[in-house]
Design a protein around this motif. Sequence first.
Motif, PDB file in Angstrom:
ATOM      1  N   MET A  49       0.780  -1.310  -0.049  1.00  0.00           N
ATOM      2  CA  MET A  49      -0.009  -0.187   0.092  1.00  0.00           C
ATOM      3  C   MET A  49       0.766   1.176  -0.053  1.00  0.00           C
ATOM      4  O   MET A  49       0.616   2.101  -0.476  1.00  0.00           O
ATOM      5  N   ARG A  50       2.151   1.139   0.610  1.00  0.00           N
ATOM      6  CA  ARG A  50       3.044   2.494   0.590  1.00  0.00           C
ATOM      7  C   ARG A  50       3.300   2.745  -0.695  1.00  0.00           C
ATOM      8  O   ARG A  50       4.100   3.852  -0.867  1.00  0.00           O
ATOM      9  N   GLY A  51       3.325   1.995  -1.875  1.00  0.00           N
ATOM     10  CA  GLY A  51       3.916   2.215  -2.899  1.00  0.00           C
ATOM     11  C   GLY A  51       2.839   3.493  -3.456  1.00  0.00           C
ATOM     12  O   GLY A  51       3.470   4.054  -4.514  1.00  0.00           O
ATOM     13  N   ILE A  52       1.855   3.763  -2.973  1.00  0.00           N
ATOM     14  CA  ILE A  52       1.000   4.673  -3.551  1.00  0.00           C
ATOM     15  C   ILE A  52       1.749   6.023  -3.399  1.00  0.00           C
ATOM     16  O   ILE A  52       1.541   7.070  -4.123  1.00  0.00           O
ATOM     17  N   TRP A  53       2.835   6.056  -2.371  1.00  0.00           N
ATOM     18  CA  TRP A  53       3.410   7.491  -2.008  1.00  0.00           C
ATOM     19  C   TRP A  53       4.364   7.857  -3.119  1.00  0.00           C
ATOM     20  O   TRP A  53       4.589   9.024  -3.271  1.00  0.00           O
ATOM     21  N   LEU A  54       4.741   7.004  -3.880  1.00  0.00           N
ATOM     22  CA  LEU A  54       5.464   7.382  -5.059  1.00  0.00           C
ATOM     23  C   LEU A  54       4.785   7.393  -6.478  1.00  0.00           C
ATOM     24  O   LEU A  54       5.317   8.106  -7.241  1.00  0.00           O
ATOM     25  N   GLU A  55       3.757   7.461  -6.450  1.00  0.00           N
ATOM     26  CA  GLU A  55       2.786   8.077  -7.409  1.00  0.00           C
ATOM     27  C   GLU A  55       2.625   9.462  -7.637  1.00  0.00           C
ATOM     28  O   GLU A  55       2.467  10.126  -6.716  1.00  0.00           O
ATOM     29  N   ALA A  56       2.897   9.731  -8.896  1.00  0.00           N
ATOM     30  CA  ALA A  56       2.944  11.254  -9.033  1.00  0.00           C
ATOM     31  C   ALA A  56       1.549  12.193  -8.885  1.00  0.00           C
ATOM     32  O   ALA A  56       1.628  13.335  -8.225  1.00  0.00           O
ATOM     33  N   ARG A  57       0.583  11.410  -8.957  1.00  0.00           N
ATOM     34  CA  ARG A  57      -0.791  12.056  -8.806  1.00  0.00           C
ATOM     35  C   ARG A  57      -1.334  12.149  -7.445  1.00  0.00           C
ATOM     36  O   ARG A  57      -2.182  12.908  -7.049  1.00  0.00           O
ATOM     37  N   MET A  58      -0.417  11.792  -6.498  1.00  0.00           N
ATOM     38  CA  MET A  58      -0.755  11.808  -5.129  1.00  0.00           C
ATOM     39  C   MET A  58      -0.255  13.153  -4.568  1.00  0.00           C
ATOM     40  O   MET A  58       0.792  13.811  -4.977  1.00  0.00           O
ATOM     41  N   PRO A  59      -1.061  13.847  -3.492  1.00  0.00           N
ATOM     42  CA  PRO A  59      -0.685  15.115  -3.152  1.00  0.00           C
ATOM     43  C   PRO A  59       0.516  14.977  -2.242  1.00  0.00           C
ATOM     44  O   PRO A  59       0.717  14.428  -1.242  1.00  0.00           O
ATOM     45  N   PRO A  60       1.687  15.730  -2.807  1.00  0.00           N
ATOM     46  CA  PRO A  60       3.014  15.721  -1.935  1.00  0.00           C
ATOM     47  C   PRO A  60       2.732  16.033  -0.559  1.00  0.00           C
ATOM     48  O   PRO A  60       3.433  15.551   0.082  1.00  0.00           O
ATOM     49  N   ALA A  61       2.175  17.034  -0.187  1.00  0.00           N
ATOM     50  CA  ALA A  61       1.992  17.378   1.336  1.00  0.00           C
ATOM     51  C   ALA A  61       1.069  16.279   2.096  1.00  0.00           C
ATOM     52  O   ALA A  61       1.733  15.874   3.212  1.00  0.00           O
ATOM     53  N   GLY A  62       0.285  15.494   1.435  1.00  0.00           N
ATOM     54  CA  GLY A  62      -0.654  14.496   2.054  1.00  0.00           C
ATOM     55  C   GLY A  62       0.604  13.504   2.349  1.00  0.00           C
ATOM     56  O   GLY A  62       0.440  12.659   3.323  1.00  0.00           O
ATOM     57  N   VAL A  63       1.401  13.150   1.270  1.00  0.00           N
ATOM     58  CA  VAL A  63       2.251  12.003   1.436  1.00  0.00           C
ATOM     59  C   VAL A  63       3.143  12.187   2.386  1.00  0.00           C
ATOM     60  O   VAL A  63       3.776  11.370   3.345  1.00  0.00           O
ATOM     61  N   LEU A  64       3.898  13.312   2.818  1.00  0.00           N
ATOM     62  CA  LEU A  64       4.706  13.857   3.586  1.00  0.00           C
ATOM     63  C   LEU A  64       4.008  13.710   4.951  1.00  0.00           C
ATOM     64  O   LEU A  64       4.501  13.257   5.970  1.00  0.00           O
ATOM     65  N   ALA A  65       2.636  14.209   5.295  1.00  0.00           N
ATOM     66  CA  ALA A  65       1.987  14.003   6.409  1.00  0.00           C
ATOM     67  C   ALA A  65       1.637  12.627   6.887  1.00  0.00           C
ATOM     68  O   ALA A  65       1.970  12.109   7.873  1.00  0.00           O
ATOM     69  N   ALA A  66       1.457  11.740   5.670  1.00  0.00           N
ATOM     70  CA  ALA A  66       1.127  10.401   5.953  1.00  0.00           C
ATOM     71  C   ALA A  66       2.411   9.649   6.398  1.00  0.00           C
ATOM     72  O   ALA A  66       2.424   8.805   7.226  1.00  0.00           O
ATOM     73  N   ARG A  67       3.389   9.800   5.859  1.00  0.00           N
ATOM     74  CA  ARG A  67       4.818   9.258   6.096  1.00  0.00           C
ATOM     75  C   ARG A  67       5.234   9.604   7.467  1.00  0.00           C
ATOM     76  O   ARG A  67       5.615   8.731   8.392  1.00  0.00           O
ATOM     77  N   GLY A  68       4.868  11.083   7.898  1.00  0.00           N
ATOM     78  CA  GLY A  68       5.246  11.366   9.495  1.00  0.00           C
ATOM     79  C   GLY A  68       4.387  10.867  10.465  1.00  0.00           C
ATOM     80  O   GLY A  68       4.831  10.118  11.153  1.00  0.00           O
ATOM     81  N   VAL A  69       2.902  10.692  10.271  1.00  0.00           N
ATOM     82  CA  VAL A  69       2.325   9.983  11.083  1.00  0.00           C
ATOM     83  C   VAL A  69       2.404   8.693  11.194  1.00  0.00           C
ATOM     84  O   VAL A  69       2.195   8.062  12.174  1.00  0.00           O
ATOM     85  N   CYS A  70       2.482   7.978  10.298  1.00  0.00           N
ATOM     86  CA  CYS A  70       2.734   6.568  10.255  1.00  0.00           C
ATOM     87  C   CYS A  70       4.088   6.154  10.794  1.00  0.00           C
ATOM     88  O   CYS A  70       4.035   5.017  11.516  1.00  0.00           O
TER      89      CYS A  70
END
Length: 185
Positions: free
Chosen positions: A125-146
Amino acid sequence: ASGTPLASGAPIPEPTHNLNLAIVLLNHMERFVMAHEIAHLVRGHLDEAPSPQQEFEADASSLVLITLLSERRHGSWAMGYWAAELALVAMNFLYRAVGLVEFGPVPQSWISKTHPDPMARREAMRGIWLEARMPPAGVLAARGVCAITEAQFQSLWEFASAALTLEHQRGARAGLEGLIALDGN
């Protein structure tokens, strides 16, 4: 290992300082699981032999839905992602706890041929973090809280595993009969 909080008379206290966050996360965790099961229906998985790939596909479909819902309702893509990951981490915690109570502190292996273990599903599921269409700020925040919750779950496991090992040594087992016996009923 000693039964549910309701049976023992000591309910888990509500987190009053962050109750709204806890409610939103729990709701999204439940939605992730339900959307995962619906994804099996939508993708026609019930007409095929079960496979690990189907589980990864259902997780991915569910994740897209939950992150979109979270972004629209709460303005946070990351909260939806976090809830989905928490659902898988909680499943892993449960499976590890049941295994420890049932078999004791011995190495265990995942044996399901159709369902990958929850941590493999989380990594996929973490592969979604690498997709260009994902919101960069959202991915950064998700990585942090996870990362924070991963550290918290690891600390919780270190604490809980000692108690669960002790319960196993006292004769507790993961079956209902073992839990009832520990409660003195």
